[in-house]
Structures are given as structure tokens and as C-alpha cells.
Design a protein around this motif. Structure first.
Motif, mmCIF file in Angstrom:
data_model
loop_
_atom_site.group_PDB
_atom_site.id
_atom_site.type_symbol
_atom_site.label_atom_id
_atom_site.label_comp_id
_atom_site.label_asym_id
_atom_site.label_seq_id
_atom_site.Cartn_x
_atom_site.Cartn_y
_atom_site.Cartn_z
ATOM 1 N N ILE A 176 -11.734 6.361 7.922
ATOM 2 C CA ILE A 176 -11.408 5.863 6.590
ATOM 3 C C ILE A 176 -10.095 6.464 6.105
ATOM 4 O O ILE A 176 -9.287 5.792 5.450
ATOM 5 C CB ILE A 176 -12.535 6.202 5.590
ATOM 6 N N GLN A 177 -9.861 7.731 6.451
ATOM 7 C CA GLN A 177 -8.645 8.406 5.988
ATOM 8 C C GLN A 177 -7.415 8.065 6.815
ATOM 9 O O GLN A 177 -6.285 8.321 6.386
ATOM 10 C CB GLN A 177 -8.844 9.930 6.015
ATOM 11 N N LEU A 178 -7.600 7.460 7.984
ATOM 12 C CA LEU A 178 -6.471 7.171 8.858
ATOM 13 C C LEU A 178 -5.391 6.325 8.178
ATOM 14 O O LEU A 178 -4.197 6.640 8.288
ATOM 15 C CB LEU A 178 -6.971 6.494 10.141
ATOM 16 N N PRO A 179 -5.754 5.235 7.465
ATOM 17 C CA PRO A 179 -4.710 4.471 6.757
ATOM 18 C C PRO A 179 -3.972 5.312 5.715
ATOM 19 O O PRO A 179 -2.770 5.108 5.498
ATOM 20 C CB PRO A 179 -5.489 3.323 6.090
ATOM 21 N N VAL A 180 -4.684 6.256 5.081
ATOM 22 C CA VAL A 180 -4.042 7.124 4.091
ATOM 23 C C VAL A 180 -3.016 8.014 4.775
ATOM 24 O O VAL A 180 -1.901 8.204 4.268
ATOM 25 C CB VAL A 180 -5.094 7.970 3.337
ATOM 26 N N PHE B 227 0.825 -1.202 0.000
ATOM 27 C CA PHE B 227 0.000 0.000 0.000
ATOM 28 C C PHE B 227 0.861 1.255 0.000
ATOM 29 O O PHE B 227 0.590 2.215 -0.729
ATOM 30 C CB PHE B 227 -0.932 -0.013 1.222
ATOM 31 N N VAL B 228 1.930 1.239 0.825
ATOM 32 C CA VAL B 228 2.842 2.383 0.881
ATOM 33 C C VAL B 228 3.527 2.585 -0.467
ATOM 34 O O VAL B 228 3.652 3.711 -0.961
ATOM 35 C CB VAL B 228 3.882 2.195 2.003
ATOM 36 N N TYR C 94 2.475 9.217 5.434
ATOM 37 C CA TYR C 94 3.574 9.538 6.359
ATOM 38 C C TYR C 94 4.809 8.709 6.015
ATOM 39 O O TYR C 94 5.920 9.232 5.866
ATOM 40 C CB TYR C 94 3.101 9.274 7.780
ATOM 41 N N GLN C 95 4.627 7.410 5.861
ATOM 42 C CA GLN C 95 5.751 6.529 5.548
ATOM 43 C C GLN C 95 6.249 6.744 4.123
ATOM 44 O O GLN C 95 7.464 6.703 3.863
ATOM 45 C CB GLN C 95 5.340 5.074 5.758
ATOM 46 N N ALA C 96 5.334 6.980 3.192
ATOM 47 C CA ALA C 96 5.728 7.186 1.797
ATOM 48 C C ALA C 96 6.588 8.438 1.650
ATOM 49 O O ALA C 96 7.580 8.438 0.905
ATOM 50 C CB ALA C 96 4.478 7.292 0.922
ATOM 51 N N LEU D 73 2.354 1.712 -3.294
ATOM 52 C CA LEU D 73 1.326 2.209 -4.218
ATOM 53 C C LEU D 73 1.200 3.728 -4.108
ATOM 54 O O LEU D 73 1.087 4.433 -5.131
ATOM 55 C CB LEU D 73 -0.013 1.543 -3.919
ATOM 56 N N LEU D 74 1.231 4.231 -2.875
ATOM 57 C CA LEU D 74 1.181 5.680 -2.671
ATOM 58 C C LEU D 74 2.407 6.358 -3.272
ATOM 59 O O LEU D 74 2.300 7.415 -3.907
ATOM 60 C CB LEU D 74 1.077 5.998 -1.185
ATOM 61 N N ILE D 75 3.577 5.752 -3.074
ATOM 62 C CA ILE D 75 4.816 6.309 -3.624
ATOM 63 C C ILE D 75 4.742 6.380 -5.135
ATOM 64 O O ILE D 75 5.045 7.418 -5.751
ATOM 65 C CB ILE D 75 6.029 5.469 -3.175
ATOM 66 N N ASN D 76 4.328 5.275 -5.753
ATOM 67 C CA ASN D 76 4.236 5.236 -7.216
ATOM 68 C C ASN D 76 3.201 6.221 -7.734
ATOM 69 O O ASN D 76 3.403 6.874 -8.770
ATOM 70 C CB ASN D 76 3.899 3.823 -7.692
ATOM 71 N N GLY D 77 2.072 6.340 -6.987
ATOM 72 C CA GLY D 77 1.039 7.279 -7.401
ATOM 73 C C GLY D 77 1.517 8.720 -7.341
ATOM 74 O O GLY D 77 1.277 9.511 -8.255
#
Length: 250
Positions: free
Chosen positions: A103-107, A5-6, A112-114, A8-12
Motif C-alpha cells: 500500500i505504501q509503495l505508491p507513496v 498524485f505527485v 521520490y518524484q515529488a 498532490l504530494l508536492i502541494n501537501g
């Protein structure tokens, strides 16, 4: 799964940044975060819309809630049962206002990590008056404000504090707009507790990457816009006795 997931955020974010940079726009990663925030807000709008409708219905229920409190003021258990029954009949979830945030907490955590990984790869860079969207580094305490790192001027320190201040201010306005005046003691206590959130966000905002704080501020501003127009529309729609045909089909 979480690492995927992280990534995926980085790539996005990298994809958005590359597209923005290709258009000749400066500060591409900063604007990529802003665009990413817009996308998240659009995806979560149905939840926010349900929250706004519940708030409007809750406001309309206040006379009935006050009547129940007078009727069962000596029987707290019965009062709670009748209130929950009234909420069910009106299609209201008293805790529904917390759902969009959950719902936004995982984002938030994933972003943060990304951002720290992107900072390690030296891909973030500056944004407007902010020298580095990856600052402060992971593990940095709040003491960087009074004891800036070598090479950082007090003007740059002040610049980094602008976003945390905006986070607190916009979060307070959001809380004011979304809080329903209620005669229900439990609901009132919950609303008062939620007013602590802006200060908590402000405290966190000086310890996490500036890119994440940029996300929070942008998200709050977008929520203010959504809240204003959706509340205006929702109040007018419910005042007419129901939802639109399009909304019933949704």
C-alpha cells in the motif's frame, strides 16, 4: 493521473511546510516530511493492526501446524491444503504481512518524484545536520560516497550516511518484531527472504534524496512504537478470548 498524485504530494508538503514555518520552526520542509509520515502511518494503521492480529493468531496456531506436519509429512499436497484450511478457519492470510508495504509503495515512488521536483525548485533546503534534503541528485551513482561532489567535506558525507544506516538498523528491528516464528516451511522461507529487505533499503537509501530516507526512518520508528503497543494490546485482548466490542463494530 500519476502526475496529479505527485503534484498532490508536492502541494501537501508545501502546505505542511508553510504551516510549520508560520509557527517559527526552522527546517520546515524536513519537519513537513516527518509530519507527512505521521499522517500516512495513522491512515495505514488499520492495515497494520490486522497484520499484528494475524501474527498473534499465527503464533497461537503453531502447535496445530506442527501436528499437521507430522500427520501429512509424506503428502506435501495434502499438508498444504490442510494448512490453508487451518488459516482460513483462523481468519489468517499468510501473505497479509506484505499488504501494508504494498500500500505504501505508491507513496514511496510518488514522494521520490515529488522531492526531486521540489529540489529543482530549490524549496527543500537543509534539515538538522543534512545540508540538502534533495541530495543526491537524480541519476547520481553510489560513487559520491568515495568521490564527494566539489565543495562537500568528508564530514558532510558522513552526515548523509547517518540516515541510510538508521534505515537499515530500524528496518532490521521492524523485521524482527513482525516476523512470526513458524514451523511452516513456506512461512519460514518467506520470513528469511524478507530479512534481505533491510539491506536493499540501505542500498537504495544512498541513491535517493535524503528527504525520502528521512521518511523511511521516521516511518520505521513510528512502526516500532505502533508494533510495541498494538502487540501488547492485541495479545492481551486475544488471550481473553476475543476482540473488544469497539473492534467488532469497526
Amino acid at each position: 493521473m500519476w502526475n496529479a498524485f505527485v503534484e498532490l504530494l508536492i502541494n501537501g508538503l508545501q502546505l505542511l511546510s508553510s504551516g510549520i514555518k508560520g509557527l517559527g520552526v526552522p527546517y520546515s520542509f524536513g519537519f513537513a516530511i516527518v509530519l507527512f509520515t505521521v499522517i500516512v502511518r495513522l491512515l495505514t494503521f488499520p492495515l497494520n493492526w490486522q497484520q499484528i492480529k494475524s501474527s498473534i493468531k499465527m503464533q497461537a496456531l503453531q502447535p496445530k501446524l506442527q501436528a499437521l506436519q507430522k500427520k501429512y509429512r509424506k503428502n506435501k499436497e495434502k499438508l498444504t491444503q490442510e494448512q490453508m484450511k487451518l488459516y482460513r478457519e483462523a481468519g489468517i492470510n499468510p501473505l497479509g504481512g506484505c499488504l501494508p508495504m504494498l500500500i505504501q509503495l505508491p507513496v514511496w515512488i510518488g514522494l521520490y518524484q515529488a522531492l526531486y521536483k521540489l529540489a529543482d525548485r530549490q524549496l527543500l533546503g537543509a534539515f538538522l545536520w543534512i545540508r540538502d534534503l534533495g541530495f543526491p541528485p537524480q541519476g547520481t551513482s553510489i560513487s559520491w560516497i568515495s568521490n564527494p561532489p566539489a565543495g562537500m567535506s568528508w564530514l558532510e558525507v558522513a552526515g548523509y550516511l547517518i540516515l541510510p544506516v538508521l534505515t537499515v538498523v530500524t528496518q532490521i528491528v521492524v523485521q524482527k518484531m513482525t516476523t512470526v516464528s513458524s514451523s511452516d516451511p513456506q512461512q519460514s522461507a518467506m520470513s528469511q527472504a524478507m530479512m534481505i529487505m533491510p539491506l536493499m533499503f540501505g542500498f537504495f537509501a544512498v541513491q535517493v534524496p535524503a528527504g525520502l530516507v528521512l521518511y523511511w526512518v521516521t516511518s520505521n520508528l513510528l512502526q516500532l512504537i505502533q508494533q510495541y503497543f498494538a502487540t501488547s494490546y492485541g495479545t492481551a485482548t486475544l488471550a481473553q478470548g476475543g476482540e473488544s466490542d469497539a473492534e467488532k463494530k469497526a
